[in-house]
Design a protein around this motif. Structure first.
Motif, PDB file in Angstrom:
ATOM      1  N   GLU A 444       0.748  -1.110  -0.026  1.00 34.92           N
ATOM      2  CA  GLU A 444       0.099  -0.028   0.093  1.00 34.92           C
ATOM      3  C   GLU A 444       1.046   1.231  -0.050  1.00 34.92           C
ATOM      4  N   VAL A 445       0.766   1.975  -0.871  1.00 32.31           N
ATOM      5  CA  VAL A 445       1.423   3.354  -1.083  1.00 32.31           C
ATOM      6  C   VAL A 445       0.375   4.760  -0.824  1.00 32.31           C
ATOM      7  N   PHE A 446      -0.724   4.636  -0.882  1.00 34.44           N
ATOM      8  CA  PHE A 446      -1.646   5.814  -0.686  1.00 34.44           C
ATOM      9  C   PHE A 446      -2.857   5.401  -0.053  1.00 34.44           C
ATOM     10  N   ASP A 447      -3.453   6.311   0.685  1.00 37.42           N
ATOM     11  CA  ASP A 447      -4.737   6.201   1.266  1.00 37.42           C
ATOM     12  C   ASP A 447      -5.618   7.279   0.782  1.00 37.42           C
ATOM     13  N   LEU A 511       8.348   7.566  -6.816  1.00 39.20           N
ATOM     14  CA  LEU A 511       8.359   6.042  -6.312  1.00 39.20           C
ATOM     15  C   LEU A 511       8.692   5.356  -7.460  1.00 39.20           C
ATOM     16  N   ILE A 512       8.497   5.589  -8.787  1.00 37.86           N
ATOM     17  CA  ILE A 512       8.874   5.160  -9.986  1.00 37.86           C
ATOM     18  C   ILE A 512      10.592   5.360 -10.041  1.00 37.86           C
ATOM     19  N   SER A 517      13.277  -1.100  -5.551  1.00 44.55           N
ATOM     20  CA  SER A 517      13.385  -1.230  -4.313  1.00 44.55           C
ATOM     21  C   SER A 517      12.813  -0.016  -3.653  1.00 44.55           C
ATOM     22  N   PRO A 518      11.527   0.302  -3.743  1.00 49.74           N
ATOM     23  CA  PRO A 518      10.825   1.562  -2.991  1.00 49.74           C
ATOM     24  C   PRO A 518      10.942   1.379  -1.652  1.00 49.74           C
ATOM     25  N   SER A 533       5.060   8.167   4.585  1.00 45.86           N
ATOM     26  CA  SER A 533       6.130   8.857   5.319  1.00 45.86           C
ATOM     27  C   SER A 533       7.671   8.619   4.774  1.00 45.86           C
ATOM     28  N   ALA A 534       7.701   7.660   3.990  1.00 45.29           N
ATOM     29  CA  ALA A 534       9.011   7.522   3.179  1.00 45.29           C
ATOM     30  C   ALA A 534       9.185   8.736   1.926  1.00 45.29           C
ATOM     31  N   PRO A 535      10.493   9.061   1.590  1.00 48.62           N
ATOM     32  CA  PRO A 535      10.540   9.953   0.659  1.00 48.62           C
ATOM     33  C   PRO A 535      10.123   9.815  -0.666  1.00 48.62           C
ATOM     34  N   ASP A 536       9.984   8.394  -1.095  1.00 51.31           N
ATOM     35  CA  ASP A 536       9.666   8.076  -2.210  1.00 51.31           C
ATOM     36  C   ASP A 536       7.982   7.901  -2.742  1.00 51.31           C
ATOM     37  N   CYS A 537       7.415   8.215  -1.408  1.00 53.35           N
ATOM     38  CA  CYS A 537       5.882   8.048  -1.328  1.00 53.35           C
ATOM     39  C   CYS A 537       5.174   8.949  -2.164  1.00 53.35           C
ATOM     40  N   PRO A 538       4.003   8.488  -2.892  1.00 51.25           N
ATOM     41  CA  PRO A 538       3.327   9.315  -3.927  1.00 51.25           C
ATOM     42  C   PRO A 538       2.942  10.678  -3.014  1.00 51.25           C
ATOM     43  N   THR A 539       2.757  11.776  -3.577  1.00 47.81           N
ATOM     44  CA  THR A 539       2.194  13.087  -3.162  1.00 47.81           C
ATOM     45  C   THR A 539       1.238  13.635  -3.782  1.00 47.81           C
ATOM     46  N   VAL A 540       0.330  14.306  -3.337  1.00 48.71           N
ATOM     47  CA  VAL A 540      -0.995  14.795  -3.916  1.00 48.71           C
ATOM     48  C   VAL A 540      -0.605  16.150  -4.680  1.00 48.71           C
TER      49      VAL A 540
END
Length: 654
Positions: A444-447, A511-512, A517-518, A533-540
């Motif tokens: 899971e990478v985004f809610d 993320l891409i 290894s994300p 919280s990870a730096p490579d997580c998707p952002t809005v």
């Protein structure tokens, strides 16, 4: 091979409406002696469909409507047709491609004669879409004039259709319906999905959720549409209830059939494999490969030969020794990687064909399947994964993160090998960085809650069963777009404030870029609201609200993958500057929509905004409203737009 018969009336009508059109007498005379097969009758009866002719006998008041028809003969020997109703006698533009030297010297501001269109697969709204709750919950009011958009629609069924809408911003008819191509003789198809993007040379593949028919349309000469073929339930006996389509470089298409074999019991597929099914609308679903005329090239089971966990994947009624979650809904492929992803949503007759709540929350499926498509007519499931539950603890187990994996989207650049999946009832986005791996890892990478808070920072309920639908990467793998129906206040309990009805854009570039290894993994409760919280997580990147006062909201969308060049011709582009989104799900599940189609501009940084120039021709306000009295084919009333595609006719497309 189906024998194709064409008839062109060449008829121009200039008359007022004479009522709701449901029967074309001339056409019925040609087909009245043809008898549909027993299985077709059973499938249609289950869907509540009846056989009538396409309406072609009326035209918009004081507006000329050019009527033309094309027919194909189905495998049952019966004729099937599409009837065009071109407004104002409009014809497909004739654009001659300039020579290479002329194109090279063309001025950047040179005007072209071609147009771009939105093609919308829409169903007729009629009495069968009205439930007791529609009447019970109707607001009390003194209304001396009976409203047009009634709470209880009492109209008889009329033909479903492709609406062709002018999508050329510089056009004087921008946003207007320039053709309705009605289909017949089947009504009550419940038009559902087409493919996700259109490419030159493609046909449009469009499924009927209730009729289990797949139509193949030729749109190379838009705004005119012709019928290239039709597939009937007896042509795909190994599955039922077509959902979505993906076209391949050779213009054939894969289709997900979400429901089980037409007849319960063992079924042997094209690859020689046999599976036991629990019947129409049940399990397991299948993958169908179609040619460009709708001929079935292969049927392949979506279920494994060995049983899946009966607790995770219950079936109703149970399938002895072969429990399965194989009810494929979303589908996207990477032919260059020889891989395809399908997402399992639900055992459909317990969700889609039944307006009551499912008997078990586990009928909302938690699984994603990856296929080897190196042999187009013999695709093979090489991985099936139960997606992980997330950090939320929901009162309703059907709202946990992994419930109802409706859609998936692959990445696009040659160096990228990942894919995304979303859960309709779980309200989250999953990601796997490499779909070619022997054992792909999904996380899971985004809610959706983190997008909802952009519109409502004071939101107090999360994304559980918020109705996530269409999800799509852009061609550059920089952004991910997602449509969310939303949840009306009071849906969970009296204190539920609801979830916004929206389309949002995520920046997925980091993320891409993380490759195989994300670090991103939403597994703690604070990340539900704050984002990963990870730096490579998707952002809005952006959230656009699409308010809808009904039980529904934005369910589907598509990207405008075309750009007009200085020579006046169009070509495909990786720079997405527009999206279209439609507010409709399936009325008979209790989730309807306001039946509007909106155009969204995509600005720098993925900023979304409503195109306020794309206006309804009757109301004069942004978004095209499919709730209207009159259509070019007749006074048929409201329609339900489920899916849409941007299309440029061949004469204007490089």
């Amino acid at each position: 091979m189906q024998h194709i018969v064409h008839q062109i009336d060449g008829q121009t009508q200039d008359s007022t409406f004479r009522g709701r059109q449901t029967t074309d007498v001339r056409t019925l005379r040609r087909v009245r002696s043809l008898r549909p097969s027993l299985l077709i009758a059973l499938a249609v009866a289950l869907a509540g469909a009846i056989l009538v002719g396409a309406g072609a006998g009326s035209a918009q008041a004081a507006t000329k409507v050019q009527v033309s028809r094309s027919f194909v003969k189905g495998s049952d020997g019966q004729l099937y047709w599409v009837t065009n109703h071109l407004v104002g006698g409009v014809k497909a533009p004739k654009v001659k491609a300039p020579s290479r030297s002329a194109a090279a010297t063309a001025a950047p501001t040179a005007a072209g004669g071609g147009k771009e269109y939105l093609v919308v697969w829409a169903g007729d709204q009629n009495a069968a879409d009205t439930k007791g709750s529609d009447i019970k919950d109707a607001p009390l009011a003194v209304n001396p004039v009976k409203t047009t958009n009634e709470d209880a629609v009492t109209d008889p069924p009329a033909p479903d259709f492709l609406a062709v809408i002018d999508a050329t911003p510089s056009s004087s008819t921008y946003g207007k319906v320039v053709n309705t191509a009605t289909v017949g003789p089947l009504v009550e198809n419940e038009p559902h999905h087409m493919q996700y993007l259109y490419h030159k040379g493609d046909k449009i593949f469009a499924g009927g959720l209730f009729s289990s028919a797949t139509y193949v349309f030729d749109v190379s000469k838009l705004p005119t549409v012709s019928l290239s073929g039709v597939s009937l339930p007896t042509d795909t006996r190994g599955g039922s209830i077509p959902d979505a389509f993906w076209t391949l470089p050779d213009h054939t298409a894969y289709a997900t059939y979400m429901g089980g074999p037409v007849v319960p019991g063992p079924y042997t597929y094209s690859d020689g494999e046999t599976r036991i099914g629990n019947g129409y609308g049940g399990s397991p679903g299948e993958l169908v490969h179609f040619d460009t005329t709708g001929k079935v090239l292969s049927e392949t089971p979506a279920a494994n030969a060995t049983t899946e966990d009966p607790a995770t994947c219950p079936n109703y009624p149970p399938i002895p020794g072969q429990a399965t979650c194989a009810n494929p809904h979303g589908i996207q492929a990477r032919p260059d990687l020889q891989r395809m992803v399908t997402s399992d949503y639900a055992e459909p007759r317990n969700i889609v064909l039944d307006p009551v709540k499912p008997w078990d929350p586990s009928t909302f499926r938690p699984t994603v399947r990856i296929w080897d498509i190196s042999k187009e007519n013999a695709p093979k499931v090489v991985s099936d994964t139960v997606l992980p539950d997330g950090p939320r603890v929901e009162q309703n187990p059907g709202h946990e993160e992994e419930r109802g994996i409706m859609e998936a989207s692959v990445t696009n650049r040659p160096q990228d090998k990942g894919a995304f999946a979303e859960s309709m009832c779980g309200g989250v986005i999953y990601y796997s960085p490499d779909i070619t791996a022997a054992k792909p890892v999904w996380r899971e990478v985004f809610d959706d809650t983190a997008a909802s808070k952009v519109l409502n920072p004071d939101i107090t309920e999360g994304g559980g069963c918020d109705g996530g639908g269409w999800v799509q990467t852009d061609p550059t793998d920089h952004y991910l777009y997602h449509a969310v129906i939303g949840r009306n206040p009071g849906s969970l309990d009296s204190s539920d404030p609801g979830v916004p009805k929206m389309v949002y854009a995520l920046d997925i570039s980091k993320l891409i870029a993380a490759g195989e290894s994300p670090a991103c993994n939403v597994n703690t409760i604070d990340q539900v609201y704050d984002g990963g919280s990870a730096p490579d997580c998707p952002t809005v990147a952006s959230v656009q609200s699409l308010p809808d006062g009904t039980s529904g909201g934005p369910h589907w969308g598509t990207e405008d993958n075309f750009v007009k060049g200085p020579d006046g011709l169009y070509s495909e582009t990786g720079n997405i500057t527009r999206l279209a989104a439609s507010n409709y799900f399936v009325a008979r599940t209790g989730v309807d929509g306001n039946h509007k189609l909106c155009m969204l501009n995509v600005g720098p940084g993925g900023k979304l905004s409503i195109d306020r120039n794309f206006r309804d021709e009757n109301e004069g306000t942004p978004c095209v409203d499919f709730n209207r009295n009159s259509w070019p084919q007749g006074k048929n009333g409201n329609a339900k737009p489920h899916s849409e595609l941007f299309v440029v006719p061949d004469a204007s497309l490089k």
